[in-house]
Design a protein around this motif. Structure first.
Motif, PDB file in Angstrom:
ATOM      1  N   SER A 284       0.841  -1.195   0.000  1.00  0.00           N
ATOM      2  CA  SER A 284       0.000   0.000   0.000  1.00  0.00           C
ATOM      3  C   SER A 284       0.875   1.243   0.000  1.00  0.00           C
ATOM      4  N   GLN A 285       0.326   2.306  -0.530  1.00  0.00           N
ATOM      5  CA  GLN A 285       1.001   3.597  -0.483  1.00  0.00           C
ATOM      6  C   GLN A 285       0.012   4.645   0.010  1.00  0.00           C
ATOM      7  N   TYR A 286       0.482   5.501   0.886  1.00  0.00           N
ATOM      8  CA  TYR A 286      -0.382   6.478   1.553  1.00  0.00           C
ATOM      9  C   TYR A 286       0.054   7.890   1.164  1.00  0.00           C
ATOM     10  N   TYR A 287      -0.911   8.691   0.738  1.00  0.00           N
ATOM     11  CA  TYR A 287      -0.653  10.081   0.357  1.00  0.00           C
ATOM     12  C   TYR A 287      -1.537  10.980   1.220  1.00  0.00           C
ATOM     13  N   ALA A 288      -0.917  11.859   1.970  1.00  0.00           N
ATOM     14  CA  ALA A 288      -1.656  12.742   2.863  1.00  0.00           C
ATOM     15  C   ALA A 288      -1.610  14.165   2.328  1.00  0.00           C
ATOM     16  N   LEU A 289      -2.747  14.840   2.403  1.00  0.00           N
ATOM     17  CA  LEU A 289      -2.791  16.214   1.914  1.00  0.00           C
ATOM     18  C   LEU A 289      -3.902  16.965   2.628  1.00  0.00           C
ATOM     19  N   ALA A 290      -3.728  18.258   2.700  1.00  0.00           N
ATOM     20  CA  ALA A 290      -4.751  19.116   3.299  1.00  0.00           C
ATOM     21  C   ALA A 290      -5.793  19.453   2.242  1.00  0.00           C
ATOM     22  N   PRO A 291      -7.055  19.486   2.633  1.00  0.00           N
ATOM     23  CA  PRO A 291      -8.092  19.822   1.637  1.00  0.00           C
ATOM     24  C   PRO A 291      -7.959  21.255   1.122  1.00  0.00           C
ATOM     25  N   ASP A 292      -7.395  22.114   1.909  1.00  0.00           N
ATOM     26  CA  ASP A 292      -7.214  23.518   1.493  1.00  0.00           C
ATOM     27  C   ASP A 292      -8.509  24.127   0.983  1.00  0.00           C
ATOM     28  N   GLY A 293      -9.548  23.970   1.748  1.00  0.00           N
ATOM     29  CA  GLY A 293     -10.825  24.596   1.425  1.00  0.00           C
ATOM     30  C   GLY A 293     -11.735  23.765   0.557  1.00  0.00           C
TER      31      GLY A 293
ATOM     32  N   THR B 207     -17.177  11.227  -4.718  1.00  0.00           N
ATOM     33  CA  THR B 207     -16.591  12.206  -3.805  1.00  0.00           C
ATOM     34  C   THR B 207     -16.823  11.824  -2.354  1.00  0.00           C
ATOM     35  N   VAL B 208     -15.970  12.338  -1.527  1.00  0.00           N
ATOM     36  CA  VAL B 208     -16.172  12.250  -0.088  1.00  0.00           C
ATOM     37  C   VAL B 208     -16.168  13.676   0.454  1.00  0.00           C
ATOM     38  N   SER B 209     -16.906  13.860   1.494  1.00  0.00           N
ATOM     39  CA  SER B 209     -16.973  15.188   2.092  1.00  0.00           C
ATOM     40  C   SER B 209     -15.694  15.469   2.863  1.00  0.00           C
ATOM     41  N   THR B 210     -15.080  16.576   2.552  1.00  0.00           N
ATOM     42  CA  THR B 210     -13.871  16.980   3.261  1.00  0.00           C
ATOM     43  C   THR B 210     -14.073  18.309   3.986  1.00  0.00           C
ATOM     44  N   ALA B 211     -15.318  18.692   4.089  1.00  0.00           N
ATOM     45  CA  ALA B 211     -15.619  19.954   4.785  1.00  0.00           C
ATOM     46  C   ALA B 211     -15.151  19.850   6.236  1.00  0.00           C
ATOM     47  N   GLY B 212     -14.347  20.758   6.634  1.00  0.00           N
ATOM     48  CA  GLY B 212     -13.880  20.789   8.006  1.00  0.00           C
ATOM     49  C   GLY B 212     -12.788  19.786   8.327  1.00  0.00           C
ATOM     50  N   ALA B 213     -12.370  19.027   7.338  1.00  0.00           N
ATOM     51  CA  ALA B 213     -11.346  18.012   7.590  1.00  0.00           C
ATOM     52  C   ALA B 213      -9.978  18.660   7.743  1.00  0.00           C
ATOM     53  N   ALA B 214      -9.183  18.072   8.606  1.00  0.00           N
ATOM     54  CA  ALA B 214      -7.806  18.551   8.753  1.00  0.00           C
ATOM     55  C   ALA B 214      -6.913  17.960   7.679  1.00  0.00           C
ATOM     56  N   ARG B 215      -7.252  16.769   7.271  1.00  0.00           N
ATOM     57  CA  ARG B 215      -6.371  16.069   6.343  1.00  0.00           C
ATOM     58  C   ARG B 215      -7.140  14.979   5.621  1.00  0.00           C
ATOM     59  N   VAL B 216      -6.710  14.736   4.407  1.00  0.00           N
ATOM     60  CA  VAL B 216      -7.217  13.614   3.625  1.00  0.00           C
ATOM     61  C   VAL B 216      -6.045  12.693   3.318  1.00  0.00           C
ATOM     62  N   VAL B 217      -6.270  11.419   3.465  1.00  0.00           N
ATOM     63  CA  VAL B 217      -5.234  10.444   3.124  1.00  0.00           C
ATOM     64  C   VAL B 217      -5.795   9.524   2.047  1.00  0.00           C
ATOM     65  N   VAL B 218      -5.135   9.485   0.928  1.00  0.00           N
ATOM     66  CA  VAL B 218      -5.524   8.577  -0.147  1.00  0.00           C
ATOM     67  C   VAL B 218      -4.585   7.379  -0.105  1.00  0.00           C
ATOM     68  N   VAL B 219      -5.163   6.207  -0.101  1.00  0.00           N
ATOM     69  CA  VAL B 219      -4.387   4.985   0.021  1.00  0.00           C
ATOM     70  C   VAL B 219      -4.550   4.167  -1.254  1.00  0.00           C
ATOM     71  N   VAL B 220      -3.444   3.880  -1.885  1.00  0.00           N
ATOM     72  CA  VAL B 220      -3.442   3.012  -3.061  1.00  0.00           C
ATOM     73  C   VAL B 220      -3.049   1.620  -2.587  1.00  0.00           C
ATOM     74  N   VAL B 221      -3.906   0.670  -2.819  1.00  0.00           N
ATOM     75  CA  VAL B 221      -3.678  -0.680  -2.306  1.00  0.00           C
ATOM     76  C   VAL B 221      -3.603  -1.653  -3.477  1.00  0.00           C
ATOM     77  N   ASN B 222      -2.558  -2.449  -3.487  1.00  0.00           N
ATOM     78  CA  ASN B 222      -2.470  -3.557  -4.433  1.00  0.00           C
ATOM     79  C   ASN B 222      -2.734  -4.830  -3.637  1.00  0.00           C
ATOM     80  N   PRO B 223      -3.934  -5.357  -3.721  1.00  0.00           N
ATOM     81  CA  PRO B 223      -4.279  -6.511  -2.892  1.00  0.00           C
ATOM     82  C   PRO B 223      -4.076  -7.844  -3.607  1.00  0.00           C
ATOM     83  N   LEU B 224      -3.199  -7.859  -4.571  1.00  0.00           N
ATOM     84  CA  LEU B 224      -2.893  -9.106  -5.269  1.00  0.00           C
ATOM     85  C   LEU B 224      -1.767  -9.823  -4.535  1.00  0.00           C
ATOM     86  N   THR B 225      -1.717 -11.112  -4.656  1.00  0.00           N
ATOM     87  CA  THR B 225      -0.709 -11.870  -3.927  1.00  0.00           C
ATOM     88  C   THR B 225       0.584 -12.037  -4.695  1.00  0.00           C
TER      89      THR B 225
END
Lengths: 278, 521
Positions: free
Chosen positions: B363-372, B420-438
């Motif tokens: 998995s890879q995790y990307y964190a970012l601020a919604p910035d409005g 979409t997901v609601s990011t109103a008022g969120a401090a941070r959003v984390v997008v996770v890319v998952v490769n669930p193959l074996t």
């Protein structure tokens, strides 16, 4: 005279890179050796249309077993900070490569230090490990005791190396010997198996690169004194021998006793001698 | 020595790398690792043995039997290998030796009793077996370069990958970083003895299963020990490493850190999952001549938990958001507050990385601020030259407050960029890319994060032409049910802005760095 190598960003336009090299040349006072474009090398036409060797390859080849190479070689996405320093050594150079990679046990280690043989010395190419897998801009790479060349499982180019028979004196090699058998950096078994081929030193994960016989491991990294001829993608040739893995005192101790102290050895500051061959 | 090695020298030695860091000749880097010696029927007190850790020829070696009759602790009272001489109970046997014996009694009861594992194989038939069929523990000086090691002894004959063995263990822990010898003995005994348990199943499964389950076992034995918490960063710092692939190098923290995955299996699906996996690792089990644990894992999950590996791995990636200050034992790890946060790449919205490299089971995790931004989405985009680059991948969008996970959404179609997901008022959003193959080659899609318009522009810039990774395989149950966490499916697509607006939005696009995968940078 020492020449600190400036890293040449691989993405820099060719003309600009040449300018950097020319500036370096001026600083190095290397005169005629630097009068031409950086790619014009002794013994090579450098693509200027003059007499020179035929390029061995001009287009990249996909690196086989790329995933396994990244994972098993612990390749990294950021370029290493290690520098290359050159000293004029006869017709060639004595180069010191900071291949410390963050130190023994560094987790993660730094990327390899990538470099290219040029008339001005061994020039660092500012590449990360993963970027290097797609770059033909480098010839040789160093990290700790592993030295790779840009071919096979190491990179998309066709740089290869041949060990000269016996242990000839470095100075005695003045031309490319006939009938050399060059080896690319093929140290994984063929796809889809992609198993690392070890170099026989017993060190876990130490690959059998084309240059790996520069050392043995009786208890320390002992220099074999082997002299290699490296064939570059442009068809030019370089003679090369690695003289030190440790600092002077520790290397001598290793050569004499097969052992070094636990610390203070200056390990992974690799010193090599090299020169273009006509 | 690295912090890992200094604090827990065993992790350097017990690395299944065998013997020890630089105990003899220093390695190329003044600290080499010798492969473990496999010298049948030679013990640390065998006259003339050349084991790396052994009694000195002049040592007077005594043996103390445990109260349950299953262990024999070998020790000496003088010289470098001497154990501490304190004998508070005046039994005539040093308290340290009695403590070692009692720990092993307790550990065996836990593993073979409570957890249902096989006991280690007996060495009764081995020639030099320490005197009898009891499990032997030898207390010798490791001189700071390690603190214990389970050594295989005799293997086979019916199954060459089932072995008995013995333990060698630090004699006094002087100069080590443990808070007490009692704690040291419990950590060391529980970890290394689990390698003896494993040897009753299969010794050929590699360091991830060996070390990961040994770390898990220590936690299962005594959750108050901090070894698990100390080591799980080996995984959480490297979630982009394939689950079944050790990190190369002298100290493979990743293999130890995968204890987190096995803890996840047990906490999420119930006790017995790790045992079930080891049972499938035995040669011949379930009709497989020489099983490889990763290949057996999907079948085990299906049989024991009714879940696919793909769905369970996505859930594992989700649980790993709930650690440190974001822990929530109601939805993820019970003791997640003691674990570090998973490593994330800090980026800015809108974000584009045109060439990820996502290995299988990672998995890879990307964190970012919604910035409005009040609604955001993400998309995986397959390049025209590699249309399957996003196949099978999953995409999670985690919305966080300052110290809590608000929601985790698994996008139904990771390629669409319209959910979409609601990011109103969120401090941070984390997008996770998952490769669930074996298994399989790494996936190399592009990643776009932003508003629907920004992601659309990103896709256009990449020349996606509407091609995406395709809908993810439906979960076997609704996310709320599979995870028990605050997951939800994405809502309907947000409004798409016109092309001009999208182009303007792209003016501030943060293009991903040259690196192709987020690694330990």
């Amino acid at each position: 005279m020492q020449i600190s190598s400036l890293a040449v960003p691989s993405g820099m336009p060719r003309a600009r890179r040449a300018g950097v090299v020319l500036a370096l040349c001026a600083a190095a006072v290397l005169g005629g050796a630097c009068a031409n474009d950086e790619e014009t090398t002794p013994g090579g036409g450098g693509g200027t249309g003059g007499v020179g060797p035929e390029p061995v390859c001009t287009t990249p080849t996909a690196v086989a077993c790329e995933d396994q190479v990244i994972l098993q070689m612990n390749l990294q996405p950021l370029a290493a900070p290690g520098l290359v320093t050159d000293t004029v050594d006869g017709d060639g150079f004595a180069s010191v490569v900071d291949a410390t990679a963050g130190g023994f046990n560094a987790s993660p280690p730094d990327s390899y230090v990538y470099a290219r043989f040029t008339p001005t010395g061994l020039v660092k190419v500012d590449l990360s490990d993963e970027a290097a897998l797609a770059s033909m801009d480098w010839d040789i790479a160093f990290r700790r005791f592993v030295v790779r060349v840009n071919s096979g499982n190491s990179g998309p180019s066709c740089v290869s190396a041949a060990r000269l028979a016996g242990t000839p004196a470095y100075e005695s090699v003045t031309a490319v010997p006939d009938n050399l058998i060059y080896h690319e950096d093929d140290y994984f078994t063929a796809e889809p198996d992609c198993t690392l081929i070890a170099d026989g030193t017993g060190m876990p994960g130490s690959p059998a690169t084309a240059l790996s016989s520069y050392w043995t491991y009786p208890g320390c990294v002992k220099m074999t004194g082997n002299v290699f001829v490296v064939e570059r993608a442009d068809g030019t040739h370089v003679k090369l021998t690695v003289t030190h893995y440790y600092n002077e005192a520790s290397q001598q101790l290793c050569q004499d006793t097969d052992a070094v102290p636990m610390s203070g050895t200056g390990s992974a500051n690799i010193r090599l001698r090299w020169a273009f061959l006509p | 020595m690295s912090p890992l090695g200094a604090r827990r020298a065993r992790t350097a030695v017990g690395l299944a790398l065998g013997a020890a860091l630089a105990a003899c000749a220093p390695g190329p880097d003044a600290g080499s690792i010798a492969q473990g010696t496999l010298e049948p029927e030679v013990r640390p007190d065998t006259p003339g043995n050349n084991l790396q850790f052994r009694f000195d020829p002049g040592d007077v070696v005594e043996a103390f039997g445990s109260t349950d009759g299953n262990f024999l602790v070998h020790f000496t009272r003088l010289g470098p290998n001497a154990v501490p001489d304190t004998d508070a109970d005046t039994s005539g046997v040093p308290d340290f030796v009695e403590d070692v014996a009692s720990v092993y009694v307790e550990v065996l009861a836990s593993y073979a009793g409570d957890l249902g594992f096989q006991a280690p194989l007996s060495d009764a038939a081995v020639g030099d077996n320490g005197g009898d069929g009891r499990f032997d523990v030898y207390l010798v000086d490791f001189a700071g370069v390690g603190d214990g090691n389970f050594q295989h002894d005799a293997c086979g004959p019916q199954n060459p990958e089932q072995c008995n063995g013995y333990m060698i263990e630090e004699n006094d822990f002087a100069g080590y970083g443990y808070p007490s010898t009692a704690v040291a003995n419990r950590i060391l005994g529980s970890h290394e003895f689990f390698h003896a348990v494993q040897a009753a199943y299969d010794v050929g499964q590699g360091s991830v299963l060996a070390e990961g389950t040994a770390v898990w076992a220590t936690e299962a034995f005594d959750p108050t020990l901090d070894d698990f918490e100390w080591l799980v960063s080996g995984y959480l710092d490297n979630p982009d490493q394939p689950l079944d692939t050790p990190l190369p190098g002298p100290v493979d923290a990743f293999s130890y850190g995968t204890g987190l995955y096995f803890e996840f299996l047990e906490e999420r699906y119930g006790a017995g999952m790790v045992r079930a996996l080891w049972e499938r690792a035995v040669n011949g089990a379930f009709g497989v001549a020489d099983p490889v644990w990763m290949q057996e894992l999907p079948a085990m999950l299906t049989a024991e938990a009714g879940v696919s590996f793909a769905d369970s791995f996505v859930e594992f990636a989700t649980w790993n958001l709930y650690t440190g200050g974001f822990a929530d034992p109601a939805v993820a790890y019970l003791r997640g507050a003691g674990y570090p946060r998973v490593r994330m790449s800090i980026v800015a919205a809108p974000f584009q990385d045109d060439a990820l490299r996502v290995f299988h089971a990672s998995s890879q995790y990307y964190a970012l601020a919604p910035d409005g931004r009040t609604e955001m989405t993400a998309a995986l985009v397959a390049p025209a030259t590699d249309p399957s680059a996003a196949d099978g991948l999953a995409l999670l969008v985690d919305v966080e407050g300052v110290t809590d996970v608000t929601s985790v959404t698994r996008l139904v179609d990771p390629g669409a960029g319209t959910e979409t997901v609601s990011t109103a008022g969120a401090a941070r959003v984390v997008v996770v890319v998952v490769n669930p193959l074996t298994s399989g080659s790494s996936k190399k899609p592009a990643l776009c994060i932003g508003t629907v318009a920004e992601v659309a522009a990103c896709r256009d810039a990449l020349g996606a032409g509407g091609a995406g990774g395709g809908p993810a395989a439906p979960a076997e149950a609704a996310p709320e049910e599979t995870s028990g966490c605050a997951c939800r499916q994405a809502g309907t697509a947000g409004a798409r802005t016109d092309g001009v607006a999208a182009a303007l939005a792209m003016g501030g696009l943060a293009v991903g760095a040259a690196r192709r995968r987020r690694r330990r940078g």
